[in-house]
Design an enzyme around this catalytic site. Structure first.
Site, PDB file in Angstrom:
ATOM      1  N   LYS A  82       0.853  -1.189   0.000  1.00 13.34           N
ATOM      2  CA  LYS A  82       0.000   0.000   0.000  1.00 13.34           C
ATOM      3  C   LYS A  82       0.886   1.235   0.000  1.00 13.34           C
ATOM      4  O   LYS A  82       2.015   1.192   0.503  1.00 13.34           O
ATOM      5  CB  LYS A  82      -0.873   0.019   1.271  1.00 13.34           C
ATOM      6  CG  LYS A  82      -2.091   0.896   1.173  1.00 13.34           C
ATOM      7  CD  LYS A  82      -3.239   0.188   0.474  1.00 13.34           C
ATOM      8  CE  LYS A  82      -4.446   1.077   0.297  1.00 13.34           C
ATOM      9  NZ  LYS A  82      -5.565   0.332  -0.300  1.00 13.34           N
ATOM     10  N   GLY A 182     -23.862   3.766   2.075  1.00 13.79           N
ATOM     11  CA  GLY A 182     -22.819   4.245   1.155  1.00 13.79           C
ATOM     12  C   GLY A 182     -23.134   3.839  -0.265  1.00 13.79           C
ATOM     13  O   GLY A 182     -22.645   2.824  -0.758  1.00 13.79           O
ATOM     14  N   GLY A 184     -22.135   4.342  -3.213  1.00 20.11           N
ATOM     15  CA  GLY A 184     -21.059   4.783  -4.108  1.00 20.11           C
ATOM     16  C   GLY A 184     -20.672   3.670  -5.058  1.00 20.11           C
ATOM     17  O   GLY A 184     -21.497   2.818  -5.416  1.00 20.11           O
ATOM     18  N   VAL A 186     -19.038   0.924  -4.802  1.00 23.95           N
ATOM     19  CA  VAL A 186     -19.273  -0.443  -4.345  1.00 23.95           C
ATOM     20  C   VAL A 186     -20.769  -0.671  -4.090  1.00 23.95           C
ATOM     21  O   VAL A 186     -21.376  -1.616  -4.604  1.00 23.95           O
ATOM     22  CB  VAL A 186     -18.458  -0.735  -3.060  1.00 23.95           C
ATOM     23  CG1 VAL A 186     -18.834  -2.077  -2.471  1.00 23.95           C
ATOM     24  CG2 VAL A 186     -16.961  -0.670  -3.364  1.00 23.95           C
ATOM     25  N   GLY A 187     -21.374   0.214  -3.290  1.00 21.24           N
ATOM     26  CA  GLY A 187     -22.748   0.018  -2.835  1.00 21.24           C
ATOM     27  C   GLY A 187     -23.776  -0.024  -3.956  1.00 21.24           C
ATOM     28  O   GLY A 187     -24.664  -0.883  -3.971  1.00 21.24           O
TER      29      GLY A 187
HETATM   30  P1  NAD Z   1     -17.156   5.858  -3.024  1.00 21.91           P
HETATM   31  O1  NAD Z   1     -16.510   7.130  -2.600  1.00 21.91           O
HETATM   32  O2  NAD Z   1     -17.431   5.645  -4.459  1.00 21.91           O
HETATM   33  O3  NAD Z   1     -18.543   5.676  -2.261  1.00 21.91           O
HETATM   34  C1  NAD Z   1     -18.685   5.863  -0.901  1.00 21.91           C
HETATM   35  C2  NAD Z   1     -20.113   6.301  -0.626  1.00 21.91           C
HETATM   36  O4  NAD Z   1     -20.293   6.353   0.770  1.00 21.91           O
HETATM   37  C3  NAD Z   1     -20.472   7.693  -1.165  1.00 21.91           C
HETATM   38  O5  NAD Z   1     -21.735   7.630  -1.790  1.00 21.91           O
HETATM   39  C4  NAD Z   1     -20.540   8.577   0.086  1.00 21.91           C
HETATM   40  O6  NAD Z   1     -21.499   9.609  -0.039  1.00 21.91           O
HETATM   41  C5  NAD Z   1     -20.978   7.553   1.108  1.00 21.91           C
HETATM   42  N1  NAD Z   1     -20.638   7.869   2.487  1.00 21.91           N
HETATM   43  C6  NAD Z   1     -19.501   8.391   3.004  1.00 21.91           C
HETATM   44  N2  NAD Z   1     -19.606   8.495   4.329  1.00 21.91           N
HETATM   45  C7  NAD Z   1     -20.821   8.014   4.661  1.00 21.91           C
HETATM   46  C8  NAD Z   1     -21.518   7.825   5.875  1.00 21.91           C
HETATM   47  N3  NAD Z   1     -20.968   8.161   7.034  1.00 21.91           N
HETATM   48  N4  NAD Z   1     -22.751   7.284   5.839  1.00 21.91           N
HETATM   49  C9  NAD Z   1     -23.316   6.937   4.664  1.00 21.91           C
HETATM   50  N5  NAD Z   1     -22.715   7.075   3.485  1.00 21.91           N
HETATM   51  C10 NAD Z   1     -21.488   7.610   3.488  1.00 21.91           C
HETATM   52  O7  NAD Z   1     -16.233   4.692  -2.412  1.00 21.91           O
HETATM   53  P2  NAD Z   1     -16.200   3.176  -2.844  1.00 21.91           P
HETATM   54  O8  NAD Z   1     -15.140   2.953  -3.852  1.00 21.91           O
HETATM   55  O9  NAD Z   1     -17.600   2.718  -3.115  1.00 21.91           O
HETATM   56  O10 NAD Z   1     -15.660   2.503  -1.503  1.00 21.91           O
HETATM   57  C11 NAD Z   1     -16.516   2.308  -0.388  1.00 21.91           C
HETATM   58  C12 NAD Z   1     -15.791   1.426   0.634  1.00 21.91           C
HETATM   59  O11 NAD Z   1     -15.454   0.172   0.046  1.00 21.91           O
HETATM   60  C13 NAD Z   1     -14.473   1.998   1.170  1.00 21.91           C
HETATM   61  O12 NAD Z   1     -14.346   1.565   2.492  1.00 21.91           O
HETATM   62  C14 NAD Z   1     -13.416   1.300   0.312  1.00 21.91           C
HETATM   63  O13 NAD Z   1     -12.164   1.226   0.976  1.00 21.91           O
HETATM   64  C15 NAD Z   1     -14.055  -0.073   0.171  1.00 21.91           C
HETATM   65  N6  NAD Z   1     -13.608  -0.843  -0.986  1.00 21.91           N
HETATM   66  C16 NAD Z   1     -13.737  -0.345  -2.257  1.00 21.91           C
HETATM   67  C17 NAD Z   1     -13.374  -1.126  -3.332  1.00 21.91           C
HETATM   68  C18 NAD Z   1     -13.571  -0.622  -4.743  1.00 21.91           C
HETATM   69  O14 NAD Z   1     -13.405  -1.445  -5.664  1.00 21.91           O
HETATM   70  N7  NAD Z   1     -13.930   0.620  -4.983  1.00 21.91           N
HETATM   71  C19 NAD Z   1     -12.845  -2.412  -3.135  1.00 21.91           C
HETATM   72  C20 NAD Z   1     -12.727  -2.899  -1.832  1.00 21.91           C
HETATM   73  C21 NAD Z   1     -13.123  -2.105  -0.767  1.00 21.91           C
END
Ligand code: NAD
Length: 373
Positions: A82, A182, A184, A186-187
């Site tokens: 990392k 969340g 975003g 992933v969600g």
């Molecule tokens: P992202 O920034 O695209 O989405 C995150 C979402 O969470 C956003 O919609 C934001 O508004 C929302 N958010 C932030 N704080 C919040 C809260 N307190 N309550 C509710 N919603 C909230 O990020 P992402 O890429 O979707 O990543 C999300 C998580 O998954 C992170 O922890 C990341 O480390 C983990 N992750 C991501 C990936 C990937 O492929 N992108 C892979 C493994 C793990």
């Protein structure tokens, strides 16, 4: 205890300078970064580059170790690493390019570290890193990259994980009520792929708040809204609640996909779910995860459930297609989810303990083959 040929480096402006694109002029750009290679027993380390003003050395070490477990558990020929760059990800693009190129120059000779995107960096950043070092994942499609957040690699893996885990609690996906914290990268894709299997999104949250509708939210409309840069509360449908209210939603599947440590000893009693496939990294404190287990809530740990992104990155690194990446994600995550949950059921322990044992077994087997073990 796992030890390995770990290495780390602090990269300062005084040690490294960047090359101005299109010229040989070198200028100092104020780079301060840390790169950690945690373990390379399984192969060269893959791990993201995070850019934020408040990153830390400790965070970098923790995340590098987490990548070692994730990559070993997924059976990938990669170790864990990392990097963190101290900086504002919203800095102007030309400055960002300078910082990323300076970072790339500083890690150029750490040949067993392959950088990828993480919070605050994107595929364009990885293009610059590849240009300087010859290696990176999460590249722009013009360089053979698979846009994993756009195609929903991690969300796809979460849906596959959920489909296996639900068998262990006798839950049908058709009609299952899903809540996503969340909405975003992933969600939203996890919700989309689960809906394709018949599940219903009853609530989702982002930083604007929670949107709930027990009869089901329109996922395509919500994704279009977010892609247009708007918030969930800009949608006309559903009940608008505060951000924290997602914890109280009555559902069958609760997916954390936002921040670390969001479920803790002080709020875990509020969750009303049967299954938690973890999209976010470390979304529960250890006490909360234990409390859920004792209440009979099935938790699939982060590094098993959200490995879709890194599996996609590993396939991309070998020149594979999006189709090949999705097949590999489906195969590896289904197999691992089943192995972990069967072991946990057999010994009554936490799924996380079974997952760590699985990853450690694979890592030790790889280390037996290395001269430096
Ligand atoms: P992202 O920034 O695209 O989405 C995150 C979402 O969470 C956003 O919609 C934001 O508004 C929302 N958010 C932030 N704080 C919040 C809260 N307190 N309550 C509710 N919603 C909230 O990020 P992402 O890429 O979707 O990543 C999300 C998580 O998954 C992170 O922890 C990341 O480390 C983990 N992750 C991501 C990936 C990937 O492929 N992108 C892979 C493994 C793990």
């Amino acid at each position: 205890m796992i030890t390995g040929r770990a290495s780390w480096r602090i990269c300062f402006d005084s040690q490294t300078s960047s090359v101005q694109p299109g010229s040989s002029h070198r200028s100092h750009v104020g780079l301060k970064a840390i790169a950690v290679v945690d373990n390379t027993a399984c192969g060269p380390a893959i791990g993201g580059v995070r850019m934020a003003p408040d990153v830390s050395t400790e965070e970098c070490f923790r995340l590098a170790r987490a990548m070692t477990w994730k990559n070993a558990a997924a059976g990938l020929p990669h170790g864990g690493g990392k990097s963190v760059i101290f900086g504002n990800p919203r800095m102007p693009n030309d400055q960002r390019e300078q910082v990323m190129r300076a970072f790339a120059c500083a890690i150029r000779d750490i040949a067993d570290y392959i950088p990828g995107p993480d919070m605050g960096t994107d595929e364009l950043c990885m293009g610059w890193v590849k240009d300087e070092t010859g290696r990176a994942t999460g590249l722009p499609s013009a360089l053979g990259g698979i846009p994993l957040d756009q195609v929903g690699a991690t969300g796809y893996g979460l849906a596959a994980c959920t489909d296996v885990a639900r068998e262990f609690i006798g839950l049908e996906l058709k009609g299952a009520r899903v809540a996503v914290q969340g909405f975003g990268a992933v969600g939203k894709h996890a919700a989309r792929f689960l809906a394709q299997k018949g599940a219903v999104l009853v609530a989702a949250s982002d930083t604007s708040g929670t949107l709930a509708d027990p009869s089901g939210l329109d996922i395509a409309q919500l994704i279009a809204l977010k892609d247009a840069g708007k918030s969930l509360h800009d949608h006309s449908q559903g009940t608008k609640l505060d951000t924290d209210a997602i914890l109280d939603i009555d559902c069958d599947i609760w997916i954390p996909a936002a921040r670390p440590d969001v479920v803790h000893a002080g709020n875990v009693v509020r969750l009303k779910t049967r299954l938690m496939p973890q999209g976010a990294n470390i979304p529960c404190t250890p006490e909360a995860e234990k409390a859920l287990h004792q209440r009979g809530v099935l938790v699939v740990p982060d590094f098993i459930a959200n490995a879709g992104g890194v599996i996609c990155a590993a396939i991309e690194y070998r020149g594979g297609t999006e189709r090949a990446a999705f097949d590999s994600i489906n195969d590896r995550i289904r197999t691992n989810t089943r192995l972990v949950l069967e072991e946990s059921r057999r010994n009554g322990g936490l799924p996380r303990a079974a997952a760590l044992a699985l990853a450690a077994r694979r890592l030790r087997a790889a280390m037996q083959t290395r001269r430096w073990r």
